[in-house]
Write a protein that holds these residues in place. Structure first.
Motif, PDB file in Angstrom:
ATOM      1  N   ALA A  44       0.826  -1.203   0.000  1.00 24.53           N
ATOM      2  CA  ALA A  44       0.000   0.000   0.000  1.00 24.53           C
ATOM      3  C   ALA A  44       0.861   1.254   0.000  1.00 24.53           C
ATOM      4  O   ALA A  44       0.574   2.221  -0.720  1.00 24.53           O
ATOM      5  N   VAL A  45       1.925   1.265   0.792  1.00 22.52           N
ATOM      6  CA  VAL A  45       2.809   2.435   0.849  1.00 22.52           C
ATOM      7  C   VAL A  45       3.565   2.596  -0.458  1.00 22.52           C
ATOM      8  O   VAL A  45       3.710   3.709  -0.980  1.00 22.52           O
ATOM      9  N   ARG A  46       4.054   1.507  -1.014  1.00 27.44           N
ATOM     10  CA  ARG A  46       4.766   1.597  -2.299  1.00 27.44           C
ATOM     11  C   ARG A  46       3.857   2.172  -3.383  1.00 27.44           C
ATOM     12  O   ARG A  46       4.301   2.955  -4.231  1.00 27.44           O
ATOM     13  N   ALA A  47       2.576   1.781  -3.378  1.00 20.90           N
ATOM     14  CA  ALA A  47       1.646   2.259  -4.404  1.00 20.90           C
ATOM     15  C   ALA A  47       1.267   3.717  -4.194  1.00 20.90           C
ATOM     16  O   ALA A  47       1.224   4.504  -5.148  1.00 20.90           O
ATOM     17  N   ALA A  48       1.005   4.101  -2.941  1.00 28.30           N
ATOM     18  CA  ALA A  48       0.514   5.450  -2.665  1.00 28.30           C
ATOM     19  C   ALA A  48       1.636   6.472  -2.522  1.00 28.30           C
ATOM     20  O   ALA A  48       1.440   7.655  -2.846  1.00 28.30           O
ATOM     21  N   LEU A  49       2.804   6.034  -2.049  1.00 27.00           N
ATOM     22  CA  LEU A  49       3.899   6.956  -1.753  1.00 27.00           C
ATOM     23  C   LEU A  49       5.205   6.395  -2.313  1.00 27.00           C
ATOM     24  O   LEU A  49       6.073   5.939  -1.564  1.00 27.00           O
ATOM     25  N   PRO A  50       5.357   6.419  -3.621  1.00 29.00           N
ATOM     26  CA  PRO A  50       6.539   5.794  -4.227  1.00 29.00           C
ATOM     27  C   PRO A  50       7.856   6.456  -3.835  1.00 29.00           C
ATOM     28  O   PRO A  50       8.923   5.865  -4.021  1.00 29.00           O
ATOM     29  N   GLU A  51       7.801   7.679  -3.287  1.00 27.07           N
ATOM     30  CA  GLU A  51       9.029   8.353  -2.861  1.00 27.07           C
ATOM     31  C   GLU A  51       9.575   7.785  -1.555  1.00 27.07           C
ATOM     32  O   GLU A  51      10.712   8.082  -1.173  1.00 27.07           O
ATOM     33  N   VAL A  52       8.783   7.008  -0.839  1.00 23.96           N
ATOM     34  CA  VAL A  52       9.215   6.402   0.420  1.00 23.96           C
ATOM     35  C   VAL A  52       9.959   5.098   0.136  1.00 23.96           C
ATOM     36  O   VAL A  52       9.490   4.258  -0.638  1.00 23.96           O
ATOM     37  N   THR A  53      11.105   4.922   0.750  1.00 24.45           N
ATOM     38  CA  THR A  53      11.833   3.658   0.661  1.00 24.45           C
ATOM     39  C   THR A  53      11.231   2.685   1.657  1.00 24.45           C
ATOM     40  O   THR A  53      11.168   2.984   2.855  1.00 24.45           O
ATOM     41  N   VAL A  54      10.785   1.530   1.177  1.00 24.03           N
ATOM     42  CA  VAL A  54      10.152   0.531   2.038  1.00 24.03           C
ATOM     43  C   VAL A  54      11.075  -0.676   2.171  1.00 24.03           C
ATOM     44  O   VAL A  54      11.465  -1.290   1.175  1.00 24.03           O
ATOM     45  N   LEU A  55      11.429  -0.987   3.411  1.00 29.01           N
ATOM     46  CA  LEU A  55      12.187  -2.201   3.711  1.00 29.01           C
ATOM     47  C   LEU A  55      11.229  -3.154   4.412  1.00 29.01           C
ATOM     48  O   LEU A  55      10.868  -2.940   5.567  1.00 29.01           O
ATOM     49  N   ALA A  56      10.791  -4.179   3.696  1.00 25.39           N
ATOM     50  CA  ALA A  56       9.801  -5.108   4.233  1.00 25.39           C
ATOM     51  C   ALA A  56      10.502  -6.315   4.838  1.00 25.39           C
ATOM     52  O   ALA A  56      11.137  -7.092   4.117  1.00 25.39           O
ATOM     53  N   LEU A  57      10.406  -6.459   6.161  1.00 24.02           N
ATOM     54  CA  LEU A  57      11.018  -7.585   6.859  1.00 24.02           C
ATOM     55  C   LEU A  57      10.035  -8.757   6.905  1.00 24.02           C
ATOM     56  O   LEU A  57       8.823  -8.565   6.892  1.00 24.02           O
ATOM     57  N   HIS A  58      10.562  -9.951   6.992  1.00 19.77           N
ATOM     58  CA  HIS A  58       9.718 -11.144   7.011  1.00 19.77           C
ATOM     59  C   HIS A  58       9.209 -11.473   8.411  1.00 19.77           C
ATOM     60  O   HIS A  58       8.339 -12.324   8.562  1.00 19.77           O
ATOM     61  N   GLU A  59       9.763 -10.812   9.440  1.00 19.22           N
ATOM     62  CA  GLU A  59       9.343 -11.067  10.811  1.00 19.22           C
ATOM     63  C   GLU A  59       9.407  -9.777  11.604  1.00 19.22           C
ATOM     64  O   GLU A  59       9.988  -8.783  11.164  1.00 19.22           O
ATOM     65  N   ASN A  60       8.791  -9.802  12.774  1.00 16.87           N
ATOM     66  CA  ASN A  60       8.783  -8.642  13.659  1.00 16.87           C
ATOM     67  C   ASN A  60      10.052  -8.657  14.509  1.00 16.87           C
ATOM     68  O   ASN A  60      10.200  -9.512  15.380  1.00 16.87           O
ATOM     69  N   VAL A  61      10.961  -7.728  14.244  1.00 15.62           N
ATOM     70  CA  VAL A  61      12.221  -7.666  14.994  1.00 15.62           C
ATOM     71  C   VAL A  61      12.197  -6.545  16.031  1.00 15.62           C
ATOM     72  O   VAL A  61      13.234  -6.206  16.597  1.00 15.62           O
ATOM     73  N   GLY A  62      11.022  -5.967  16.279  1.00 10.79           N
ATOM     74  CA  GLY A  62      10.913  -4.908  17.269  1.00 10.79           C
ATOM     75  C   GLY A  62      11.695  -3.678  16.873  1.00 10.79           C
ATOM     76  O   GLY A  62      11.807  -3.323  15.687  1.00 10.79           O
ATOM     77  N   ALA A  63      12.278  -3.010  17.868  1.00 11.46           N
ATOM     78  CA  ALA A  63      12.988  -1.754  17.619  1.00 11.46           C
ATOM     79  C   ALA A  63      14.253  -1.942  16.798  1.00 11.46           C
ATOM     80  O   ALA A  63      14.812  -0.954  16.301  1.00 11.46           O
ATOM     81  N   ARG A  64      14.704  -3.176  16.651  1.00 12.40           N
ATOM     82  CA  ARG A  64      15.852  -3.431  15.772  1.00 12.40           C
ATOM     83  C   ARG A  64      15.576  -2.925  14.361  1.00 12.40           C
ATOM     84  O   ARG A  64      16.498  -2.600  13.606  1.00 12.40           O
ATOM     85  N   ALA A  65      14.288  -2.819  14.014  1.00 11.21           N
ATOM     86  CA  ALA A  65      13.920  -2.283  12.700  1.00 11.21           C
ATOM     87  C   ALA A  65      14.468  -0.878  12.503  1.00 11.21           C
ATOM     88  O   ALA A  65      14.869  -0.497  11.390  1.00 11.21           O
ATOM     89  N   ARG A  66      14.499  -0.083  13.573  1.00 11.51           N
ATOM     90  CA  ARG A  66      15.049   1.269  13.452  1.00 11.51           C
ATOM     91  C   ARG A  66      16.539   1.224  13.134  1.00 11.51           C
ATOM     92  O   ARG A  66      17.053   2.071  12.388  1.00 11.51           O
TER      93      ARG A  66
END
Length: 294
Positions: free
Chosen positions: A57-79
């Motif tokens: 949804a973000v890639r389609a609506a906001l192509p200027e945003v870089t999306v890093l899609a992780l396969h699991e929830n890594v918590g704050a490590r995502a930051r």
């Protein structure tokens, strides 16, 4: 998207260069579609394994945003993952329900550049449409550590993750947010390690972050449990053993959610012990000052 991409409707500002906004999120698609366009800098969204179609949804609506899609929830490590990808001098963190006030990313960058030992700038936080001051902010403003001449505001030994701008070099050198603590309460271990390395954290009231809490908030009792899980793991990793024991006793006495949090920390204790490195005496002394002043 490169680090120079601008959002539609924003004006380029030469004083706001060198910063990327890193947002971590999970299953908050609608919140993100409303808040991401508000950021006045390039954005990296790290999606923690959402199941609601957030990344597409973000890639389609906001192509200027870089999306890093992780396969699991890594918590704050995502930051940490997002900061490593950003490649800019500074990183401003935001949640899917928060954003920096207009012009304040540039203002925060200017403050950071004027104070070269400042690793983390904690902005003030205004909550909801009524813009209530977050109750943590007066506590930060009254920090018992005072305001040294070389800092732009009261010195801290902690910060609010969604209202922080970090010096990327210092943040990554200190390990960023680690895979043991995860979320919430991830700031404490990092703050201790930054202080141990000689970096500063300060509260700057002149810079504002808006926080409109998502309607999809977690149960308060579950959050209390998660915070105490993080508190125990951080103590094991960085504090003297008597402090660890006091943390356990306090959690056991506090209530059922806190006791549940202590139990949930048990599987991660081996990983915490492998990462154990006691903070130096100077940092421990600052902790004692904060405890005495609370």
């Amino acid at each position: 998207m490169t680090s120079t991409t601008e959002h539609p409707g924003t004006s380029p500002s030469p004083t706001a260069d060198g910063v990327t906004v890193v947002v971590m999120s999970r299953d908050r698609r609608e919140d993100l579609l409303a808040t991401l366009p508000r950021h006045e800098a390039p954005v990296v969204l790290v999606d923690n394994g959402s199941t609601d179609g957030t990344a597409d949804a973000v890639r389609a609506a906001l192509p200027e945003v870089t999306v890093l899609a992780l396969h699991e929830n890594v918590g704050a490590r995502a930051r940490t993952i997002g900061a490593g990808h950003a490649g800019t001098e500074f990183v401003a963190f935001a949640d899917d329900d928060s954003w920096w006030a207009p012009g304040d990313l540039a203002r925060a960058v200017a403050v950071m550049r004027a104070h070269p030992r400042l690793a983390v700038l904690n902005a003030r936080v205004l909550v909801g449409p009524e813009e209530r001051l977050d109750p943590l902010c007066p506590e930060l403003a009254a920090s018992p550590l005072g305001t040294p001449p070389h800092l732009p505001g009261p010195r801290l030994l902690g910060f609010i993750g969604c209202a922080a701008m970090v010096r990327t070099e210092a943040f990554l050198a200190a390990g960023g947010f680690d895979p043991v603590v995860r979320f919430p309460g991830e700031e404490e271990r990092l703050a201790l390690d930054l202080a141990a390395a000689g970096w500063d954290i300060a509260y700057v009231d002149a810079v504002t972050v808006h926080h409109h809490p998502s309607t999809r908030r977690h149960d308060p009792a579950a959050r209390r449990a998660a915070i105490w899980r993080s508190r125990l793991l951080t103590a094991v990793m960085r504090l003297p053993w008597p402090d660890v024991a006091r943390t356990v006793v306090a959690g056991l006495r506090a209530g059922a959610p806190e006791r549940r949090g202590l139990r949930r920390a048990v599987p991660d204790l081996p990983a915490a012990l492998r990462r154990r490195r006691r903070v130096p005496a100077s940092v421990l002394a600052d902790l004692r000052r904060l405890e005495a002043g609370s």
